[in-house]
Design a protein around this motif. Structure first.
Motif, PDB file in Angstrom:
ATOM      1  N   LYS A 181       0.821  -1.210   0.000  1.00 49.70           N
ATOM      2  CA  LYS A 181       0.000   0.000   0.000  1.00 49.70           C
ATOM      3  C   LYS A 181       0.854   1.260   0.000  1.00 49.70           C
ATOM      4  O   LYS A 181       0.534   2.242  -0.686  1.00 49.70           O
ATOM      5  CB  LYS A 181      -0.939  -0.012   1.209  1.00 49.70           C
ATOM      6  N   GLN A 182       1.952   1.243   0.752  1.00 51.32           N
ATOM      7  CA  GLN A 182       2.847   2.404   0.788  1.00 51.32           C
ATOM      8  C   GLN A 182       3.508   2.626  -0.563  1.00 51.32           C
ATOM      9  O   GLN A 182       3.646   3.770  -1.028  1.00 51.32           O
ATOM     10  CB  GLN A 182       3.922   2.205   1.860  1.00 51.32           C
ATOM     11  N   ARG A 185       1.057   4.215  -3.049  1.00 50.67           N
ATOM     12  CA  ARG A 185       0.920   5.658  -2.801  1.00 50.67           C
ATOM     13  C   ARG A 185       2.142   6.407  -3.311  1.00 50.67           C
ATOM     14  O   ARG A 185       2.023   7.483  -3.915  1.00 50.67           O
ATOM     15  CB  ARG A 185       0.748   5.907  -1.303  1.00 50.67           C
TER      16      ARG A 185
END
Length: 463
Positions: A181-182, A185
């Protein structure tokens, strides 16, 4: 100071290519000169830089003779620095402005007192002006904006994280969900900041994307001015037509570049715009993807050049041409035309890794976004933006064709790493890991011992 992959190339050249100059070419403002300057301060006792744009009078050094002793004496006088034999690196910056200097490289390298690096941004465009290209005496290297790994270095992603991503790619195993997820982003941030060094540096210093957008728009105008300054007068309008049409055509529903749209609706032929397309490609400003009529190696034999797509060298600069798109990207707005942005990012990543771009389109089998050569085999990349990324009928049809033994089938998506039968699903941020297959150095060896025998003498008097 941004860390760049070209540093490894520079070090390898320094240690293994003493009989060659290094010629680094690519679009303007991608960091060629800065990288060489940083390398020189770390590895050479003496560094001499000649910039043929800032100091046009330096061209006179190469006007009268190719004698290396004379040239080196003139370089010393011009730079006001003494050449230290074996310890001096000479940078000939913006060498496209002085074709005679590139011809002189052969003789300077043969003389052997110094090491030489050339940098240029329009070498392909200006090739015809060079009296004699120093074939065999220079190594050509193409340079691009920062790829996603270089961007990660710039924003201080831990090296252990990058190593883990590479392991997940290699073993085809999922990335831990938090890291995944990081990275998604961060990749979205990379899409809007782009890879132009000044844009990245401004973002890192200010942490404000708006500052980067201003840099990108300035660079867009700089490229426009370069076209009017360097292109032949008969080609300027056509080159600008193509250049200014790239954003709108990428954002349209039509997946290939339509020349009539670039020419304000006028019916034009591919032949009439071929020179303009070649200029933009050789200048490194656009990345063309040509239609391939068959998925067999080599793709170039099946290339149909009149059918093509055009991508921009930097996705961040492309985004700067659409008002408000940056926020939509960062928020993953589903109403956005993600295809244009993601395909451009893929084209940028693949070109940076040395791939020639092709696409495939068939009424019977459908359309494939990217077709590339890995070694002497064919691989396919499909770009997906939504959650329904496992729906890819064209890719399935291609894989079902016995005449097309596809090596790798990648679906680049927002999902995690996963394999299903012949298909590998990769997250967007792993595109930089798709790299060309290197040919083994001992690919072919010959044994000439059986040929070592005495041939019979020919009778010269016979017919």
């Amino acid at each position: 100071m941004l860390k760049r992959k070209i540093e490894d190339t520079l070090i390898h050249w320094m240690n293994h290519s003493s009989n060659q100059a290094l010629c680094i070419f690519g679009a303007r403002q991608i960091g060629k000169t800065t990288s060489v300057e940083e390398f020189a301060t770390q590895h050479f006792e003496r560094f001499i830089k000649i910039d043929f744009i800032q100091s046009p009078e330096a061209k006179e050094i190469f006007d009268s003779t190719l004698d290396p002793a004379f040239l080196l004496s003139q370089i010393e006088l011009f730079s006001r620095q003494e050449i230290l034999k074996g310890k001096t690196l000479i940078l000939l910056d913006e060498i496209q402005e002085c074709p005679k200097a590139r011809t002189a490289i052969k003789y300077l390298v043969q003389e052997g007192s110094c090491r030489y690096i050339e940098t240029g941004s329009l070498l392909g465009v200006k090739l015809s002006q060079i009296p004699s290209v120093p074939v065999g005496f220079e190594r050509l290297v193409n340079m691009y904006p920062l790829d996603f790994e270089e961007f990660m270095w710039g924003v201080k992603v831990p090296e252990s994280t990058i190593v883990h991503l590479k392991e997940c790619f290699k073993k085809r195993i999922p990335v831990p969900e938090f890291v995944h997820k990081q990275m998604l982003r961060l990749f979205l941030t990379y899409l809007v900041v782009g890879g132009m060094p000044k844009s990245v540096s401004v973002y890192i210093e200010s942490q404000r994307i708006r500052e980067s957008i201003g840099v990108q728009q300035d660079l867009w105008h700089l490229y426009s001015m370069d076209i009017t300054k360097y292109a032949a007068s008969s080609e300027i309008v056509k080159i600008l037509d193509l250049y200014e049409s790239v954003p709108s055509q990428l954002n349209s529903s039509n997946n290939r570049f339509i020349l009539s749209q670039a020419a304000d609706g006028k019916k034009v032929s591919f032949k009439s715009y071929q020179g303009a397309l070649s200029w933009l490609t050789q200048a490194g400003i656009v990345l063309p993807s040509f239609n391939s009529r068959d998925l067999v190696f080599p793709l170039k034999l099946n290339e149909k050049r009149s059918l093509f797509r055009l991508y921009f060298l930097d996705t961040g600069m492309l985004c700067s041409q659409f008002d408000g798109i940056q926020l939509k990207i960062l928020q993953q707005d589903p109403t956005l035309n993600w295809g244009a942005i993601l395909e451009n990012a893929a084209a940028q990543a693949l070109c940076a890794n040395g791939f020639q771009l092709y696409y495939f389109n068939s009424k019977n089998l459908g359309e494939l976004d990217f077709v590339i050569e890995e070694g002497n085999e064919i691989s396919i990349l499909e770009m997906k933006s939504g959650k329904n990324y496992k729906s890819h009928p064209a890719l399935n049809h291609a894989l079902s064709q016995k005449a097309w033994p596809i090596k790798n089938a990648y679906v680049i998506c927002s999902g995690n790493v996963e394999t299903h039968e012949k298909i590998t699903y990769l997250p967007w941020y792993m595109m930089f890991l798709i790299q060309k297959t290197a040919l083994p150095e001992d690919l072919i060896s010959f044994n000439f011992e059986p040929l070592d025998f005495e041939f019979p003498k020919l009778d010269e008097s016979s017919d």
